[in-house]
Design an enzyme around this catalytic site. Structure first.
Site, mmCIF file in Angstrom:
data_model
loop_
_atom_site.group_PDB
_atom_site.id
_atom_site.type_symbol
_atom_site.label_atom_id
_atom_site.label_comp_id
_atom_site.label_asym_id
_atom_site.label_seq_id
_atom_site.Cartn_x
_atom_site.Cartn_y
_atom_site.Cartn_z
ATOM 1 N N ASP A 99 35.811 56.317 27.962
ATOM 2 C CA ASP A 99 37.144 56.131 28.549
ATOM 3 C C ASP A 99 38.085 55.525 27.518
ATOM 4 O OD1 ASP A 99 39.174 56.104 30.395
ATOM 5 O OD2 ASP A 99 38.279 54.611 31.723
ATOM 6 N N LYS A 100 39.346 55.497 27.899
ATOM 7 C CA LYS A 100 40.406 54.869 27.101
ATOM 8 C C LYS A 100 41.171 53.932 28.018
ATOM 9 C CE LYS A 100 44.310 55.996 27.649
ATOM 10 N NZ LYS A 100 45.706 55.637 28.021
ATOM 11 N N HIS A 101 41.650 52.817 27.489
ATOM 12 C CA HIS A 101 42.512 51.945 28.295
ATOM 13 C C HIS A 101 43.731 51.566 27.469
ATOM 14 C CE1 HIS A 101 43.526 49.026 31.419
ATOM 15 N NE2 HIS A 101 43.983 48.293 30.417
ATOM 16 N N SER A 102 44.898 51.679 28.093
ATOM 17 C CA SER A 102 46.122 51.261 27.419
ATOM 18 C C SER A 102 46.598 49.947 28.027
ATOM 19 C CB SER A 102 47.189 52.339 27.606
ATOM 20 O OG SER A 102 48.465 51.781 27.421
ATOM 21 N N THR A 139 49.237 55.281 35.706
ATOM 22 C CA THR A 139 48.669 56.637 35.713
ATOM 23 C C THR A 139 48.531 57.187 37.134
ATOM 24 O OG1 THR A 139 47.543 56.216 33.650
ATOM 25 C CG2 THR A 139 46.602 57.932 35.027
ATOM 26 N N ARG A 187 46.415 34.547 39.800
ATOM 27 C CA ARG A 187 47.128 34.406 38.516
ATOM 28 C C ARG A 187 48.581 34.834 38.656
ATOM 29 N NH1 ARG A 187 44.150 38.267 34.932
ATOM 30 N NH2 ARG A 187 45.710 37.729 33.393
ATOM 31 N N SER A 202 39.773 40.362 32.764
ATOM 32 C CA SER A 202 40.285 41.157 33.885
ATOM 33 C C SER A 202 40.185 42.652 33.573
ATOM 34 C CB SER A 202 41.744 40.745 34.129
ATOM 35 O OG SER A 202 42.366 41.629 35.012
ATOM 36 N N LYS A 206 36.664 45.517 34.949
ATOM 37 C CA LYS A 206 36.807 46.787 35.691
ATOM 38 C C LYS A 206 36.303 47.959 34.848
ATOM 39 C CE LYS A 206 40.992 45.396 36.248
ATOM 40 N NZ LYS A 206 42.302 44.888 36.518
ATOM 41 N N LYS A 207 36.651 47.961 33.571
ATOM 42 C CA LYS A 207 36.242 49.091 32.721
ATOM 43 C C LYS A 207 34.716 49.112 32.565
ATOM 44 C CE LYS A 207 39.894 51.324 31.942
ATOM 45 N NZ LYS A 207 40.015 52.733 32.325
#
Ligand code: URA
Length: 455
Positions: A99-102, A139, A187, A202, A206-207
């Site tokens: 996967d990718k996360h931005s 997204t 938070r 955080s 999840k990832k």
């Protein structure tokens, strides 16, 4: 034995855990500069998920972490503890799950392009994505501009679609990292969002709960990013890469420019339109350059390419051959969208009732773009949320935006506004002009991929 008049009760009680661990002593330790043990953090994360830790304790914990930090070992331990507070997916697929996360930006529709490209390169992309946050788009909101597209899938459907189509982009289920959901909400209202330790735990909880074998981060730096300076973005990238690798997931990061939107379109349907135009007729663009570089990174990390450069070549081939377009169509159809989306996306995507060109009032070279202002403009036009849970208007946004270093001339539009009515369009045009600073001097375009952070 409990005397018979005591009601039956379950352990651990509200204020204390096993082995003498309790929320108060964890918070006091943090306050006084003693990071908690991995066991204590695991207890705290379970307590967040079960409700055994109160909101007051969660807020005090978050503030103590903000002020004193957890250190690298503590950050890894908190990430693992939050990951394990709910379900952790395991995949048994014929290829690696990646996967990718931005970290979030404007016109950042990379995920929509990257997922089908990677699936065409032989890896699987179980992508659990989010909605708009702050001034940036999400997204899931973009995909929901496609009629019928359903981001809420149960686990069986998610697994089936990933296996059959190679990629699925969905919302997180309630079982995924529940400790993060609770801590994030606390938070948000306690001035403790901006902690690298807490942001890292955080995002990664999840990832990592998605059971990935490899992960690449796109950490944005600039006026349209959460981290405006390269220094802050680098610190976040280093924390994310060290923590994810520490937790056993092969991870690297690219630091990319967000001093201007990545796509020339900002909004929901209009960004999907840019993705479809790119998949249908690929041409060099900043969006394509970042997407291929991120694909290359994660293909190399997962062992599917010898180097990031080789991975980027394979990704480019998947794009220019048209295979990624077909793959995207399969994913859209499997997730409830129209089966003819690749051919008829112009017909299916909703269009704003008012689309107006914005003519410049002066000439010059684009010297600065206020990304935060553009993001807030799209939200005010109805394309994002002011409060959680609000419905958004997928049709509205901005298109044809100029890039840094490009000329702006009288009589030539410096963009278009897509608005719900004439009044909003007029106000949006003025706000768009105000967000773009022109200079009489030539201006160099910023470097797009600024740094690579590898373990
Ligand atoms: N995104 C997240 O999921 N968590 C954060 O803390 C910040 C951004």
């Amino acid at each position: 034995m409990w005397p018979s008049f005591f009601p039956a009760r379950s352990f651990p009680p509200i204020w204390s855990g096993a082995d003498g661990v309790d929320a108060r002593s964890i918070i006091i330790g943090l306050r006084d500069g003693t990071p908690p043990s991995a066991e204590a953090l695991a207890w705290f994360a379970r307590g967040l998920a079960s409700g055994a830790v109160s909101d007051a304790q969660a807020g005090a914990f978050a503030m103590a972490v903000c002020l004193n930090g957890l250190g690298e070992a503590g950050r890894v331990a908190l990430t693992e503890a939050m990951r394990d507070s709910g379900e952790v997916l395991r995949w048994d697929l014929p290829g690696p799950a990646v996967d990718k996360h931005s970290t979030g930006g404007l016109g950042d529709c990379v995920s929509l392009l990257l997922a089908p490209i990677l699936a065409e390169c032989g890896v699987y992309v179980p992508m659990i994505s989010g909605r708009g946050l702050g001034h940036t788009g999400g997204t899931l909101d973009k995909l929901e501009a496609i009629p019928g597209f359903r981001v809420d899938q149960d686990e069986a459907a998610f697994r089936r679609i990933v296996r059959a189509e190679g990629a699925a982009i969905v919302a997180a289920s309630a079982d995924l990292a529940p400790a993060d959901r609770r801590l994030y909400a606390v938070r948000d209202v306690s001035g403790t969002v901006e902690s690298i330790d807490l942001i890292t735990a955080s995002i990664l909880s999840k990832k990592l709960a998605a059971g990935l074998g490899a992960l690449v981060f796109d950490v944005k730096a600039g006026s349209g990013a959460f981290m405006a300076t390269e220094e802050d973005a680098l610190a976040l990238a280093e924390a994310l890469v060290a923590t994810a690798n520490g937790a056993g997931c092969k991870t690297s990061a690219l630091l990319t420019d967000m001093d201007q939107p990545l796509s020339r379109n900002v909004g929901n349907a209009v960004e999907v339109a840019d993705v479809m135009a790119t998949l249908s007729d690929p041409r060099p663009s900043r969006l394509v350059e970042v997407t291929l570089a991120l694909c290359g990174e994660v293909l190399a990390l997962s062992g599917s390419a010898a180097t990031p450069e080789d991975g980027a070549v394979a990704a480019r081939d998947a794009l220019v051959s048209g295979r990624a377009l077909v793959r995207f169509g399969r994913m859209v159809s499997a997730l409830g969208g129209p089966s003819d989306f690749p051919e008829r996306w112009r017909y299916h995507l909703p269009e704003a009732p008012v689309i107006e060109e914005v003519l410049p009032e002066e000439e010059g070279t684009v010297a600065a773009i206020d990304g935060r202002a553009l993001g807030m403009l799209v939200i005010e036009m109805g394309g994002g949320r002011v409060k959680g849970g609000e419905r958004i208007d997928p049709r509205v946004g901005l298109t044809g935006l100029p890039a840094l270093g490009e000329p702006v001339m009288h009589g030539v539009p410096m963009g278009r506004v897509h608005a719900a009515d004439e009044d909003i369009a007029a106000r949006a045009a003025a706000a768009l002009r105000a967000a773009i600073t022109l200079s009489p001097e030539p201006v160099a375009a910023p470097e797009l991929i600024r740094r690579r952070v590898a373990p």
